[in-house]
Every structure is written in structure tokens, then in C-alpha cells.
Design a protein around this motif. Structure first.
Motif, PDB file in Angstrom:
ATOM      1  N   MET A   1       0.838  -1.198   0.000  1.00 37.74           N
ATOM      2  CA  MET A   1       0.000   0.000   0.000  1.00 37.74           C
ATOM      3  C   MET A   1       0.868   1.241   0.000  1.00 37.74           C
ATOM      4  O   MET A   1       1.959   1.233   0.548  1.00 37.74           O
ATOM      5  N   LYS A   2       0.362   2.284  -0.589  1.00 37.51           N
ATOM      6  CA  LYS A   2       1.094   3.548  -0.585  1.00 37.51           C
ATOM      7  C   LYS A   2       0.435   4.518   0.389  1.00 37.51           C
ATOM      8  O   LYS A   2      -0.784   4.657   0.430  1.00 37.51           O
ATOM      9  N   PHE A   3       1.269   5.181   1.157  1.00 39.24           N
ATOM     10  CA  PHE A   3       0.832   6.173   2.123  1.00 39.24           C
ATOM     11  C   PHE A   3       1.438   7.527   1.776  1.00 39.24           C
ATOM     12  O   PHE A   3       2.584   7.593   1.337  1.00 39.24           O
ATOM     13  N   ALA A   4       0.683   8.581   1.990  1.00 37.21           N
ATOM     14  CA  ALA A   4       1.218   9.938   1.900  1.00 37.21           C
ATOM     15  C   ALA A   4       1.023  10.590   3.259  1.00 37.21           C
ATOM     16  O   ALA A   4      -0.073  10.546   3.824  1.00 37.21           O
ATOM     17  N   ILE A   5       2.081  11.155   3.797  1.00 37.89           N
ATOM     18  CA  ILE A   5       2.050  11.761   5.123  1.00 37.89           C
ATOM     19  C   ILE A   5       2.246  13.267   4.978  1.00 37.89           C
ATOM     20  O   ILE A   5       3.278  13.702   4.482  1.00 37.89           O
ATOM     21  N   ALA A   6       1.264  14.032   5.409  1.00 38.23           N
ATOM     22  CA  ALA A   6       1.394  15.487   5.350  1.00 38.23           C
ATOM     23  C   ALA A   6       2.564  15.924   6.238  1.00 38.23           C
ATOM     24  O   ALA A   6       2.684  15.474   7.383  1.00 38.23           O
ATOM     25  N   THR A   7       3.425  16.803   5.718  1.00 31.24           N
ATOM     26  CA  THR A   7       4.556  17.273   6.512  1.00 31.24           C
ATOM     27  C   THR A   7       4.875  18.710   6.128  1.00 31.24           C
ATOM     28  O   THR A   7       4.528  19.168   5.037  1.00 31.24           O
ATOM     29  N   GLN A   8       5.507  19.426   7.043  1.00 33.66           N
ATOM     30  CA  GLN A   8       6.005  20.746   6.691  1.00 33.66           C
ATOM     31  C   GLN A   8       7.515  20.794   6.793  1.00 33.66           C
ATOM     32  O   GLN A   8       8.171  21.520   6.063  1.00 33.66           O
ATOM     33  N   ASP A  60      -3.654  10.941  -5.861  1.00 29.13           N
ATOM     34  CA  ASP A  60      -4.484   9.790  -6.213  1.00 29.13           C
ATOM     35  C   ASP A  60      -3.682   8.485  -6.307  1.00 29.13           C
ATOM     36  O   ASP A  60      -4.276   7.408  -6.364  1.00 29.13           O
ATOM     37  N   ALA A  61      -2.369   8.593  -6.351  1.00 28.49           N
ATOM     38  CA  ALA A  61      -1.531   7.396  -6.443  1.00 28.49           C
ATOM     39  C   ALA A  61      -1.450   6.635  -5.118  1.00 28.49           C
ATOM     40  O   ALA A  61      -0.951   5.517  -5.086  1.00 28.49           O
ATOM     41  N   VAL A  62      -1.914   7.229  -4.033  1.00 28.12           N
ATOM     42  CA  VAL A  62      -1.787   6.579  -2.730  1.00 28.12           C
ATOM     43  C   VAL A  62      -3.145   6.070  -2.250  1.00 28.12           C
ATOM     44  O   VAL A  62      -4.188   6.507  -2.729  1.00 28.12           O
ATOM     45  N   GLN A  63      -3.099   5.138  -1.306  1.00 33.44           N
ATOM     46  CA  GLN A  63      -4.331   4.577  -0.741  1.00 33.44           C
ATOM     47  C   GLN A  63      -4.726   5.251   0.577  1.00 33.44           C
ATOM     48  O   GLN A  63      -5.889   5.267   0.944  1.00 33.44           O
ATOM     49  N   VAL A  64      -3.730   5.746   1.299  1.00 31.17           N
ATOM     50  CA  VAL A  64      -3.990   6.321   2.615  1.00 31.17           C
ATOM     51  C   VAL A  64      -3.237   7.637   2.743  1.00 31.17           C
ATOM     52  O   VAL A  64      -2.069   7.716   2.362  1.00 31.17           O
ATOM     53  N   VAL A  65      -3.897   8.661   3.257  1.00 29.92           N
ATOM     54  CA  VAL A  65      -3.226   9.925   3.572  1.00 29.92           C
ATOM     55  C   VAL A  65      -3.305  10.121   5.080  1.00 29.92           C
ATOM     56  O   VAL A  65      -4.382   9.989   5.676  1.00 29.92           O
ATOM     57  N   ILE A  66      -2.177  10.411   5.699  1.00 32.86           N
ATOM     58  CA  ILE A  66      -2.123  10.634   7.143  1.00 32.86           C
ATOM     59  C   ILE A  66      -1.751  12.079   7.396  1.00 32.86           C
ATOM     60  O   ILE A  66      -0.809  12.606   6.811  1.00 32.86           O
ATOM     61  N   ALA A  67      -2.529  12.740   8.261  1.00 35.14           N
ATOM     62  CA  ALA A  67      -2.242  14.129   8.628  1.00 35.14           C
ATOM     63  C   ALA A  67      -2.539  14.297  10.105  1.00 35.14           C
ATOM     64  O   ALA A  67      -3.206  13.461  10.722  1.00 35.14           O
ATOM     65  N   GLU A  84      -8.207   6.779   1.874  1.00 36.79           N
ATOM     66  CA  GLU A  84      -8.576   6.728   3.289  1.00 36.79           C
ATOM     67  C   GLU A  84      -7.831   7.809   4.061  1.00 36.79           C
ATOM     68  O   GLU A  84      -6.604   7.792   4.119  1.00 36.79           O
ATOM     69  N   PRO A  85      -8.551   8.756   4.677  1.00 32.64           N
ATOM     70  CA  PRO A  85      -7.864   9.769   5.473  1.00 32.64           C
ATOM     71  C   PRO A  85      -7.645   9.270   6.902  1.00 32.64           C
ATOM     72  O   PRO A  85      -8.551   8.695   7.506  1.00 32.64           O
ATOM     73  N   VAL A  86      -6.447   9.456   7.414  1.00 35.88           N
ATOM     74  CA  VAL A  86      -6.146   9.108   8.794  1.00 35.88           C
ATOM     75  C   VAL A  86      -5.684  10.387   9.483  1.00 35.88           C
ATOM     76  O   VAL A  86      -4.713  11.010   9.046  1.00 35.88           O
ATOM     77  N   VAL A  87      -6.401  10.788  10.512  1.00 36.66           N
ATOM     78  CA  VAL A  87      -6.052  11.999  11.252  1.00 36.66           C
ATOM     79  C   VAL A  87      -5.565  11.537  12.623  1.00 36.66           C
ATOM     80  O   VAL A  87      -6.276  10.842  13.338  1.00 36.66           O
ATOM     81  N   THR A  88      -4.327  11.900  12.967  1.00 33.49           N
ATOM     82  CA  THR A  88      -3.713  11.329  14.162  1.00 33.49           C
ATOM     83  C   THR A  88      -2.961  12.374  14.967  1.00 33.49           C
ATOM     84  O   THR A  88      -2.475  13.370  14.413  1.00 33.49           O
ATOM     85  N   ALA A  89      -2.831  12.131  16.259  1.00 35.17           N
ATOM     86  CA  ALA A  89      -2.031  12.988  17.135  1.00 35.17           C
ATOM     87  C   ALA A  89      -0.551  12.606  17.077  1.00 35.17           C
ATOM     88  O   ALA A  89       0.296  13.326  17.592  1.00 35.17           O
ATOM     89  N   GLU A  90      -0.253  11.471  16.461  1.00 27.83           N
ATOM     90  CA  GLU A  90       1.140  11.018  16.335  1.00 27.83           C
ATOM     91  C   GLU A  90       1.925  12.014  15.481  1.00 27.83           C
ATOM     92  O   GLU A  90       1.390  12.561  14.518  1.00 27.83           O
ATOM     93  N   SER A  91       3.194  12.244  15.829  1.00 25.65           N
ATOM     94  CA  SER A  91       3.999  13.172  15.026  1.00 25.65           C
ATOM     95  C   SER A  91       5.010  12.449  14.143  1.00 25.65           C
ATOM     96  O   SER A  91       5.523  13.027  13.188  1.00 25.65           O
ATOM     97  N   ASP A  92       5.304  11.191  14.441  1.00 22.44           N
ATOM     98  CA  ASP A  92       6.309  10.429  13.681  1.00 22.44           C
ATOM     99  C   ASP A  92       5.607   9.656  12.557  1.00 22.44           C
ATOM    100  O   ASP A  92       4.765   8.798  12.822  1.00 22.44           O
ATOM    101  N   PRO A  93       5.947   9.966  11.293  1.00 22.11           N
ATOM    102  CA  PRO A  93       5.254   9.312  10.174  1.00 22.11           C
ATOM    103  C   PRO A  93       5.309   7.790  10.222  1.00 22.11           C
ATOM    104  O   PRO A  93       4.303   7.121   9.993  1.00 22.11           O
TER     105      PRO A  93
END
Length: 125
Positions: A1-8, A60-67, A84-93
Motif C-alpha cells: 500500500m502507498k501512504f502519503a504523510i502530510a509534513t512541513q 491519487d496514487a496513494v491509498q492512505v493519507v495521514i495528517a 482513506e484519510p487518517v487523522v492522528t495525534a502522532e507526530s512520527d510518520p
């Protein structure tokens, strides 16, 4: 699976996924350590917050986005894209992906909305 993790900063999970221009990409499967798969850098006019439904998007290439903490608009937009959006308090991707597979995602606090004050308690969906 491919994941994209929002980061700054390229290292930790950013809040407000809909406004994030950089995502860390990971390939991950159950039982395996997530493998870094590069980055996705978006042009200013490609941020998810501004990008309409129905138009192709690199995400669109990923299955899950985590922010981190993000608004319902971001969540709805991802779902409409079939992601699938995943919204988490975790800071480590990497830890957030591990949590995802373990079913132990740390829920992020809901963003504050000036018109909707909920006194105490948590609401469940």
C-alpha cells in the motif's frame, strides 16, 4: 500500500492536511517496516484544500493519507477521491503507519470551530 504523510519540515506530521504542500511517501504492508518512497511536493495551486473534486491529482496514487488535526472538509475530500484519510495525534510518520496497521491510531483532537463549542466529553462517530 502507498501512504502519503502530510509534513512541513520533512520529518514530522503536519496538521491541516488540506493545506499541506509536501507529503512524505511510504510503501508499507502489514507486518513490514514502512519504507520511505520519496516525497510529493505540490505546487501552490495543487494543495488539496483548493483542488476541486473530479480533477486528477498526484495524491491519487496513494491509498492512505495521514495528517495531524485537519478539518472535516479534508476528510470528506479524501473519501471522495477514494483515499482513506487518517487523522492522528502522532507526530512520527513511521509510527503513525505502524499504528495504522496495528489498529492503534492515536486520534487527533478535533479542530476548534468558533461557532461550535462542545463542553467536555468526546463525541464518537
Amino acid at each position: 500500500m502507498k501512504f502519503a504523510i502530510a509534513t512541513q519540515d520533512g520529518a514530522t506530521i503536519a496538521t491541516h492536511g488540506g493545506r499541506t504542500r509536501c507529503f512524505l511517501l511510504f510503501d508499507a504492508e502489514t507486518g513490514a517496516e514502512p519504507a520511505a518512497a520519496g516525497r510529493l511536493d505540490l505546487a501552490e495551486d495543487m494543495v488539496l484544500h483548493l483542488h476541486g473534486d473530479g480533477k486528477p491529482h498526484p495524491i491519487d496514487a496513494v491509498q492512505v493519507v495521514i495528517a495531524g488535526t485537519s478539518g472535516q472538509g479534508f476528510v470528506n475530500h479524501m473519501r471522495r477521491r477514494g483515499i482513506e484519510p487518517v487523522v492522528t495525534a502522532e507526530s512520527d510518520p513511521v509510527q503513525a503507519i505502524r499504528d495504522y496497521f496495528a489498529g492503534t491510531v492515536k486520534p487527533a483532537l478535533a479542530p476548534e470551530h468558533p461557532h461550535a463549542h462542545h463542553e467536555g466529553g468526546h463525541h464518537h462517530h
